[in-house]
Design a protein around this motif. Structure first.
Motif, mmCIF file in Angstrom:
data_model
loop_
_atom_site.group_PDB
_atom_site.id
_atom_site.type_symbol
_atom_site.label_atom_id
_atom_site.label_comp_id
_atom_site.label_asym_id
_atom_site.label_seq_id
_atom_site.Cartn_x
_atom_site.Cartn_y
_atom_site.Cartn_z
ATOM 1 N N ASP A 169 33.688 21.945 70.987
ATOM 2 C CA ASP A 169 32.747 22.240 69.891
ATOM 3 C C ASP A 169 32.385 21.009 69.069
ATOM 4 O OD1 ASP A 169 32.647 24.981 70.511
ATOM 5 O OD2 ASP A 169 34.472 25.355 69.361
ATOM 6 N N ARG A 170 32.644 19.829 69.580
ATOM 7 C CA ARG A 170 32.272 18.603 68.882
ATOM 8 C C ARG A 170 31.018 18.006 69.501
ATOM 9 N NH1 ARG A 170 36.902 14.484 69.089
ATOM 10 N NH2 ARG A 170 37.015 15.238 71.252
ATOM 11 N N TRP A 171 30.336 17.192 68.711
ATOM 12 C CA TRP A 171 29.142 16.522 69.213
ATOM 13 C C TRP A 171 28.918 15.227 68.439
ATOM 14 C CZ3 TRP A 171 25.574 16.885 65.116
ATOM 15 C CH2 TRP A 171 25.785 17.947 64.222
ATOM 16 N N VAL A 172 28.315 14.262 69.140
ATOM 17 C CA VAL A 172 27.940 12.998 68.499
ATOM 18 C C VAL A 172 26.463 13.061 68.163
ATOM 19 C CG1 VAL A 172 29.722 11.618 69.592
ATOM 20 C CG2 VAL A 172 27.547 11.931 70.778
ATOM 21 N N TRP A 173 26.070 12.277 67.182
ATOM 22 C CA TRP A 173 24.672 12.304 66.757
ATOM 23 C C TRP A 173 24.180 10.909 66.412
ATOM 24 C CZ3 TRP A 173 24.062 10.558 61.777
ATOM 25 C CH2 TRP A 173 25.176 10.655 60.923
ATOM 26 N N LEU A 174 22.870 10.787 66.384
ATOM 27 C CA LEU A 174 22.202 9.517 66.103
ATOM 28 C C LEU A 174 20.981 9.819 65.256
ATOM 29 C CD1 LEU A 174 21.416 6.704 68.667
ATOM 30 C CD2 LEU A 174 19.554 7.724 67.365
ATOM 31 N N ALA A 175 20.844 9.141 64.139
ATOM 32 C CA ALA A 175 19.735 9.381 63.207
ATOM 33 C C ALA A 175 18.893 8.113 63.115
ATOM 34 C CB ALA A 175 20.260 9.787 61.833
ATOM 35 N N ARG A 176 17.874 8.017 63.957
ATOM 36 C CA ARG A 176 17.012 6.840 63.947
ATOM 37 C C ARG A 176 15.730 7.152 63.174
ATOM 38 N NH1 ARG A 176 17.145 2.484 66.715
ATOM 39 N NH2 ARG A 176 18.479 3.316 68.373
ATOM 40 N N PRO A 177 15.416 6.360 62.150
ATOM 41 C CA PRO A 177 14.155 6.580 61.432
ATOM 42 C C PRO A 177 12.962 6.345 62.361
ATOM 43 C CG PRO A 177 15.635 5.122 60.211
ATOM 44 C CD PRO A 177 16.201 5.263 61.587
ATOM 45 N N ASP A 204 19.591 16.325 58.760
ATOM 46 C CA ASP A 204 18.835 17.312 59.529
ATOM 47 C C ASP A 204 18.016 16.618 60.608
ATOM 48 O OD1 ASP A 204 19.824 19.334 57.911
ATOM 49 O OD2 ASP A 204 18.135 19.206 56.506
ATOM 50 N N GLY A 205 17.875 17.285 61.734
ATOM 51 C CA GLY A 205 16.981 16.809 62.771
ATOM 52 C C GLY A 205 17.470 15.635 63.581
ATOM 53 N N VAL A 206 18.778 15.396 63.628
ATOM 54 C CA VAL A 206 19.294 14.245 64.366
ATOM 55 C C VAL A 206 19.346 14.562 65.857
ATOM 56 C CG1 VAL A 206 20.640 13.413 62.420
ATOM 57 C CG2 VAL A 206 21.685 15.001 64.042
ATOM 58 N N ALA A 207 19.288 13.512 66.672
ATOM 59 C CA ALA A 207 19.541 13.670 68.101
ATOM 60 C C ALA A 207 21.043 13.805 68.321
ATOM 61 C CB ALA A 207 18.985 12.470 68.859
ATOM 62 N N ARG A 208 21.436 14.647 69.251
ATOM 63 C CA ARG A 208 22.858 14.902 69.446
ATOM 64 C C ARG A 208 23.188 15.064 70.912
ATOM 65 N NH1 ARG A 208 24.238 20.545 66.665
ATOM 66 N NH2 ARG A 208 23.072 19.658 64.921
ATOM 67 N N ALA A 209 24.497 14.921 71.216
ATOM 68 C CA ALA A 209 24.999 15.142 72.567
ATOM 69 C C ALA A 209 26.386 15.752 72.462
ATOM 70 C CB ALA A 209 25.056 13.830 73.348
ATOM 71 N N PRO A 210 26.703 16.760 73.280
ATOM 72 C CA PRO A 210 28.004 17.430 73.188
ATOM 73 C C PRO A 210 29.138 16.554 73.702
ATOM 74 C CG PRO A 210 26.766 18.277 75.055
ATOM 75 C CD PRO A 210 25.840 17.357 74.332
ATOM 76 N N VAL A 211 30.289 16.684 73.015
ATOM 77 C CA VAL A 211 31.501 15.991 73.429
ATOM 78 C C VAL A 211 32.452 16.951 74.129
ATOM 79 C CG1 VAL A 211 33.555 14.753 72.602
ATOM 80 C CG2 VAL A 211 31.325 14.287 71.590
ATOM 81 N N GLY A 212 32.470 18.191 73.708
ATOM 82 C CA GLY A 212 33.439 19.184 74.143
ATOM 83 C C GLY A 212 34.275 19.621 72.963
#
Length: 366
Positions: free
Chosen positions: A86-94, A76-84
Motif C-alpha cells: 500500500d505504499r507508493w512513490v511520487w514526483l511533483a514536477r511543476p 495534489d495531482g502528483v505522478a506516482r508509482a506503486p511500491v507494494g
C-alpha cells in the motif's frame, strides 16, 4: 555515489537516458543505501520534489535539490508509482512532465522496494514490541537503534512524538491510541504504554476519562530514547497525583507536555528521588497529610499557593477568611515558615510539586 547523480534535463530521451536512470538507482541498491539517501538524491537528480507515502509508515518528502527528508504529504495531482504494501512513490514536477519521469518513478519504486526492511526475514521471531523496546531502551547503540527503527518501517530522521500513556481501563487507552495519529507503534513497559507516533497534532487530542498522558517534544526518530525519557517525566506531573489548582503546571492536566515543565523537568530527572523525599518541607507536608484533617489541610495549602491572596484562597475553599488564617497558622507551625509572603508561596508551591513527584517516583520503569 555522487558520480551517479545527473540532472534529468541532461539525459537523452532514448536508450542512453534509460540506461543512465537504471544505473543511477542500481547503485543505491548495490550499496544498500538508506531510503533517506535514495529520496534525497532522487530529488536532486530530478530537480523537483519527490516522496514516499502510504502504508503504515509516515510519509516522507524531499524538496527539489535534495536535502534531509521530512514528514510531509504529497501535493495534489502528483505522478506516482506503486511500491507494494500500500505504499507508493511520487514526483511533483511543476509544468509539463519530462519524457523520462515515468521510468524514473518506476526505478525509484523498485529501489525503495529492494531497500525496504523485511523484519520477518532479517530479524526472525522478533515482533514490533521487542523492536520498539530496543529503540526506547538505554542499552542499544546508535547503529542498533537505527536498524530497529528501519525494521519498524521508520527512518531515523523521520520526525516523531513519543507518548507515555497510563490508563487503568484498557478500552480507554485503546480509544486514545485510535484517535492519536494515522500510524503509531506501541509497547507496554511496566504499567505504562510507550507510544511512538507522528508529529504532535495542531489540536490537542481528546483524553478519555481516567487516561493520563505525558508527551515529548517532536524529535527525529533516532532520538526516541531521549524523548521517551521526557514523556515519562511529563507523565509524572499528570492527574490527581499533582495537587489540582497549581497554576505553574496547569492544574495537573490529564495531558502534560515535556515543553511545559521548564526547570521542573531538570529537577525531576537529575535530582535523586531520595534527596527530594528527604527535603524537610516535603517531610512536613507528609506529616500534615497524615493528620486527621490532612486532606483538607493540603487542599488549603494548594489553594493558598495557587491564588494571589488569602481572601481569594478562602473564597475558593468556601470558608471564612478568619477560619483560613487560623488553619494556616497551625500548618505554618509544622512547616516551619510563613506562607503569606511571596517567598513563602514559592517555597510552598515547590514543596507541593516535589511531594507529588515523590509519590510517583517508583511507579515508572527506568
Amino acid at each position: 555515489m555522487e558520480g551517479l547523480i545527473l540532472r534529468l534535463a541532461d539525459l537523452d530521451e532514448g536508450a542512453l537516458g534509460a540506461v543512465r536512470i537504471i544505473a543511477f538507482f542500481d547503485g543505491f541498491v548495490e550499496h544498500r543505501a538508506s531510503l533517506e539517501a535514495v529520496l534525497s538524491a532522487t530529488a536532486q537528480f530530478a530537480g523537483c520534489e519527490v516522496g514516499l507515502a502510504g502504508g503504515s509508515v509516515p510519509p516522507l518528502a524531499v524538496r527539489a535539490g535534495g536535502g534531509v527528508p521530512s514528514a510531509g504529504d504529497p501535493p495534489d495531482g502528483v505522478a506516482r508509482a506503486p511500491v507494494g504494501d500500500d505504499r507508493w512513490v511520487w514526483l511533483a514536477r511543476p509544468g509539463q512532465p519530462l519524457a523520462q519521469d515515468r521510468m524514473l518513478l518506476d526505478r525509484l519504486a523498485h529501489a525503495v522496494r529492494a531497500l525496504s526492511p523485511r523484519p520477518r526475514l532479517d530479524h526472525p521471531g522478533t515482533g514490533d514490541p521487542a523492536l520498539l523496546e530496543l529503540v526506547l531502551g538505554a542499552g542499544a547503540d546508535d547503529a542498533g537503534r537505527a536498524r530497529a527503527l528501519r525494521l519498524l518501517g521508520i527512518e531515523p530522521t523521520c520526525p516523531v512524538t513519543v507518548y507515555a500513556v497510563r490508563s487503568p481501563d484498557p478500552a480507554a487507552g485503546a480509544e486514545f491510541l485510535a484517535g492519536l495519529h494515522p500510524w503509531v507503534r506501541a509497547v507496554r513497559i511496566g504499567d505504562v504504554r510507550a507510544v511512538v507516533g507522528r508529529e504532535a497534532p495542531a489540536d490537542e487530542p481528546t483524553i478519555p476519562t481516567g487516561v493520563q498522558v505525558g508527551r515529548s517534544a517532536p524529535v527525529p526518530a533516532s532520538a526516541a530514547q531521549r524523548a521517551w525519557r521526557g514523556a515519562r517525566t511529563a507523565l509524572r506531573f499528570t492527574g490527581s497525583g499533582l495537587p489540582a489548582g497549581l497554576t505553574t503546571l496547569a492544574g495537573g492536566s490529564a495531558l502534560v507536555t515535556e515543553e511545559s515543565l521548564g526547570v521542573w523537568r531538570a529537577i525531576a530527572e537529575q535530582v535523586p528521588g531520595e534527596r527530594l523525599a528527604a527535603s524537610p518541607d516535603v517531610a512536613a507536608l507528609r506529616r500534615l497529610g497524615a493528620e486527621p484533617q490532612g486532606p483538607q489541610t493540603l487542599a488549603m495549602l494548594v489553594a493558598v499557593g495557587a491564588t494571589a491572596s488569602l481572601r481569594q484562597a478562602a473564597a475558593v475553599l468556601y470558608v471564612h477568611h478568619s477560619t483560613l488564617i487560623a488553619r494556616l497558622t497551625k500548618a505554618e507551625r509544622v512547616l516551619g515558615f510563613s506562607i503569606d509572603t511571596p517567598a513563602g508561596r514559592t517555597r510552598l508551591t515547590a514543596a507541593l510539586i516535589i511531594r507529588a513527584l515523590c509519590a510517583d517516583l517508583d511507579d515508572l520503569p527506568t
